[in-house]
Design a protein around this motif. Sequence first.
Motif, short mmCIF file in Angstrom:
data_model
loop_
_atom_site.label_atom_id
_atom_site.label_comp_id
_atom_site.label_asym_id
_atom_site.label_seq_id
_atom_site.Cartn_x
_atom_site.Cartn_y
_atom_site.Cartn_z
N ASN A 14 10.26 40.09 17.19
CA ASN A 14 9.69 39.86 15.87
C ASN A 14 10.08 40.97 14.89
N SER A 18 12.44 39.94 11.83
CA SER A 18 11.92 40.09 10.47
C SER A 18 12.85 40.94 9.61
N ASN A 59 3.23 33.69 11.29
CA ASN A 59 4.20 34.24 12.25
C ASN A 59 3.49 35.04 13.35
N THR A 134 -2.35 29.16 13.32
CA THR A 134 -0.96 29.05 12.90
C THR A 134 -0.74 27.80 12.07
N SER A 164 4.81 40.45 8.88
CA SER A 164 4.87 40.23 10.33
C SER A 164 5.69 41.31 11.02
N SER A 194 16.40 31.30 10.98
CA SER A 194 15.11 31.27 10.28
C SER A 194 15.31 31.33 8.77
#
Length: 255
Positions: A14, A18, A59, A134, A164, A194
Amino acid sequence: TIRNIENADALLINVYRSMALIISISLFSIFKTQKPFFSQIYAIGWPGVWGGVLLGGANIFFLQAITNTSVANALFTISAIPFITALLAFVILKEKLQIITILTMVCAASGVYIMFSSGFSHGQVYGNIMALLTAILFSSFAIIARKYRGIDMIPTLILGGAISGLIGLLMRFDNLGISQNDLLLCFLLGGILSGAANCGFIIASRYLVAAEVTLYMFVEFALGPLWVWIFANEKITLESLIGGAIIMLSVATRS
């Protein structure tokens, strides 16, 4: 992509995902608008700030859901997004759905149920709650993107990624080591996959009612098992094939 990551855990993925998302969306925004970066961030206003908070929270909660309950439980709960979005859009935006769209959502949901029915379990209450949060947060983000479609909400993705990523960084600050292979895959995941998907979602929200935009997320559930079967050599179940076919047929018919 995730299946080919060797050592990095969910939190570390993550962090670097990100980071890549922030870089790619920033470059895309600057190239697209030819405006200074900070002026674009300022232009999203409070709607964009709230959208970023909701997206960043979604997220984080997804990460908690997928690691604290079964994958089937988490994904089936998250597949409620189009229904939650439709309800919020009806109440807040006064958007009504055509009967064909409602039928498509129900048919696609039945396909998701068939896909994951063999993997359902009681799971942990915490993980199931995280999956529900979520769905609620992402649906709320979809409503904001639709309500303020006159604002370029793409910079909102930068804020969501920063939130996130920062939380992942705080939780893993003592060990951020990652292999070159995993780093490249994290950048592929965040910077290209993404990034493109989220940009496409925001652009689509300008032209489609909120529930119809999220309806296409069902396709992700249908194709996921197929991709890992082709590219990661994982077995695919008959339920996944049948359920996925129902989803694709439903969405294609609506389209």
